[in-house]
Design an enzyme around this catalytic site. Structure first.
Site, mmCIF file in Angstrom:
data_model
loop_
_atom_site.group_PDB
_atom_site.id
_atom_site.type_symbol
_atom_site.label_atom_id
_atom_site.label_comp_id
_atom_site.label_asym_id
_atom_site.label_seq_id
_atom_site.Cartn_x
_atom_site.Cartn_y
_atom_site.Cartn_z
ATOM 1 C CB ALA A 132 -22.164 28.926 -36.199
ATOM 2 C CG LEU A 133 -21.070 23.035 -34.094
ATOM 3 C CD1 LEU A 133 -21.318 21.583 -33.712
ATOM 4 C CD2 LEU A 133 -20.287 23.757 -33.000
ATOM 5 N N GLY A 152 -12.994 23.381 -36.964
ATOM 6 C CA GLY A 152 -12.242 23.665 -35.738
ATOM 7 C C GLY A 152 -12.952 23.088 -34.517
ATOM 8 C CG HIS A 153 -16.784 24.621 -33.324
ATOM 9 N ND1 HIS A 153 -17.270 25.374 -34.370
ATOM 10 C CD2 HIS A 153 -16.650 25.477 -32.283
ATOM 11 C CE1 HIS A 153 -17.435 26.625 -33.969
ATOM 12 N NE2 HIS A 153 -17.058 26.720 -32.715
ATOM 13 C CD GLN A 205 -19.423 34.314 -24.833
ATOM 14 O OE1 GLN A 205 -19.676 33.431 -24.029
ATOM 15 N NE2 GLN A 205 -18.513 34.129 -25.783
ATOM 16 C CE LYS A 252 -10.434 32.354 -34.428
ATOM 17 N NZ LYS A 252 -11.468 32.895 -33.608
ATOM 18 C CB SER A 266 -18.862 30.928 -35.818
ATOM 19 O OG SER A 266 -18.558 29.742 -35.134
ATOM 20 N NE ARG A 267 -18.097 37.327 -33.607
ATOM 21 C CZ ARG A 267 -17.924 36.912 -32.341
ATOM 22 N NH1 ARG A 267 -16.877 36.177 -32.014
ATOM 23 N NH2 ARG A 267 -18.806 37.228 -31.410
HETATM 24 P P1 AMP Z 1 -17.063 29.310 -30.131
HETATM 25 O O1 AMP Z 1 -18.223 28.528 -30.660
HETATM 26 O O2 AMP Z 1 -16.523 30.308 -31.079
HETATM 27 O O3 AMP Z 1 -17.340 29.838 -28.753
HETATM 28 O O4 AMP Z 1 -15.890 28.263 -29.946
HETATM 29 C C1 AMP Z 1 -16.052 27.091 -29.189
HETATM 30 C C2 AMP Z 1 -14.698 26.469 -28.959
HETATM 31 O O5 AMP Z 1 -14.113 26.134 -30.211
HETATM 32 C C3 AMP Z 1 -13.724 27.409 -28.246
HETATM 33 O O6 AMP Z 1 -12.964 26.659 -27.314
HETATM 34 C C4 AMP Z 1 -12.879 27.916 -29.387
HETATM 35 O O7 AMP Z 1 -11.590 28.316 -28.983
HETATM 36 C C5 AMP Z 1 -12.812 26.679 -30.266
HETATM 37 N N1 AMP Z 1 -12.456 27.045 -31.643
HETATM 38 C C6 AMP Z 1 -13.023 28.004 -32.409
HETATM 39 N N2 AMP Z 1 -12.388 28.106 -33.589
HETATM 40 C C7 AMP Z 1 -11.380 27.187 -33.566
HETATM 41 C C8 AMP Z 1 -10.351 26.812 -34.490
HETATM 42 N N3 AMP Z 1 -10.212 27.405 -35.678
HETATM 43 N N4 AMP Z 1 -9.499 25.842 -34.109
HETATM 44 C C9 AMP Z 1 -9.606 25.250 -32.891
HETATM 45 N N5 AMP Z 1 -10.557 25.541 -31.994
HETATM 46 C C10 AMP Z 1 -11.431 26.505 -32.319
#
Ligand code: AMP
Length: 297
Positions: free
Chosen positions: A51-52, A55-56, A80, A167, A204-205
């Site tokens: 769900a990129l 930020g990703h 998790q 984040k 993503s949320r």
């Molecule tokens: P997730 O897919 O939510 O597990 O996030 C994957 C990676 O992206 C993790 O290292 C998160 O901390 C990072 N991430 C998520 N949202 C952001 C954001 N807004 N800015 C920077 N990194 C992010």
């Protein structure tokens, strides 16, 4: 061995879409990494649950500055999520994710649940201390799931560097602790949070939020920033934190899991006023749990 040759040797285990190598089997992943390392190229890993969003993608672009090859993993890790959390409804947008990574990452690692947790899987990593308060207290088992899956991803990809967003600040600290404790040979790099124009941290949320909740959501960051400014000028933390909690609830947040000031390194409760600190918050808007944090020098 170049990647073109590699795909001829392993035709079922990897495929190119445009400019990205999609890997679904561990043997194919290892062969690709072995090829790159064999050519003297460094490898970065960006673990995600898909769900990129921007930020990703920012993490991926940062990764490209530090390594010649970038692997993005996409795996919605069941261990998790708590029993009443959003695992089933977590957004899964693989086609768009791969399109977004074209020309940005070199490979996407897409392990199956069976690959990650085969029949009889019985191991877990628990990071005590830094993983136990804050989100660790409100989401029992969450950081065990995170640490275990990240350890597996690091062992599978064997990257030179792995990038994580600030984040999820506590998650970043848990991973740094684990990597140091277990002598995992990788450099862990934190990347500052990417935000919407109104300050809301990309997540993503965020797509769960109703239009009305979306209007309230940026207050989380506004409140943290205002608090940080007051703390920098020497105001008493405990009073300010209580006041800010009341303000968030009055503004429409449904509940607050925590709003705390912690030492930046190790996230212990603050013992001295002159060390770098982080304000961290987890708050609910209806059924959506949002987290955020800011630095307080
Ligand atoms: P997730 O897919 O939510 O597990 O996030 C994957 C990676 O992206 C993790 O290292 C998160 O901390 C990072 N991430 C998520 N949202 C952001 C954001 N807004 N800015 C920077 N990194 C992010």
């Amino acid at each position: 061995m170049g990647l073109a040759v590699f795909s001829i040797l392993f035709p079922q285990r990897c495929y190119f879409t445009g400019m990205i190598l999609q890997l679904t089997e561990l043997s194919a992943l290892r062969a690709a990494i072995g090829t790159w390392h064999g050519q003297g190229e460094s490898v970065a890993l960006v673990p995600t649950m898909g769900a990129l969003h921007e930020g990703h993608l920012h993490l991926v672009r940062e990764a490209k500055k530090h390594a010649q090859r970038v692997v993005v993993s996409i795996f919605v890790n069941p261990t998790q999520f708590g029993p009443n959390e959003d695992f089933n409804r977590y957004p899964r947008t693989l086609e768009q994710d791969i399109a977004a990574l074209l020309g940005v990452a070199d490979a996407v690692w897409l392990p199956s649940v069976e690959e990650m947790y085969p029949q009889g899987f019985a191991s877990a990593i628990h990071v005590a201390g830094v993983g136990e308060g804050l989100c660790g207290a409100f989401r029992p088992g969450h950081f065990d799931g995170v640490a275990t899956v990240v350890a597996k991803l690091l062992l599978q990809v064997a990257p030179d560097i792995a990038l994580f967003g600030e984040k999820d600040f506590q998650q970043l600290q848990v991973i740094k602790r684990m990597v140091a404790d277990l002598n995992i040979p990788v450099r862990v790099m934190g990347v500052p949070t990417v935000r919407e124009a109104d300050g809301l941290a990309l997540s993503s949320r965020n797509r769960y939020l109703s239009p009305q909740e979306r209007e309230i959501a940026p207050l989380l960051h506004t409140t943290l920033s205002a608090l940080a400014t007051k703390l920098r000028s020497g105001a008493v933390a405990a009073d300010l934190l209580e006041q800010a909690k009341k303000e968030l609830l009055a503004a429409g947040f449904t509940a607050l899991d925590y709003l705390e000031l912690r030492a930046e390194e190790g996230l212990a409760p603050l013992s001295a006023a002159n060390i770098s600190a982080r304000l961290l918050v987890a708050a609910w808007l209806g059924k959506t749990r949002l987290i955020d944090n800011v630095r307080v020098e």
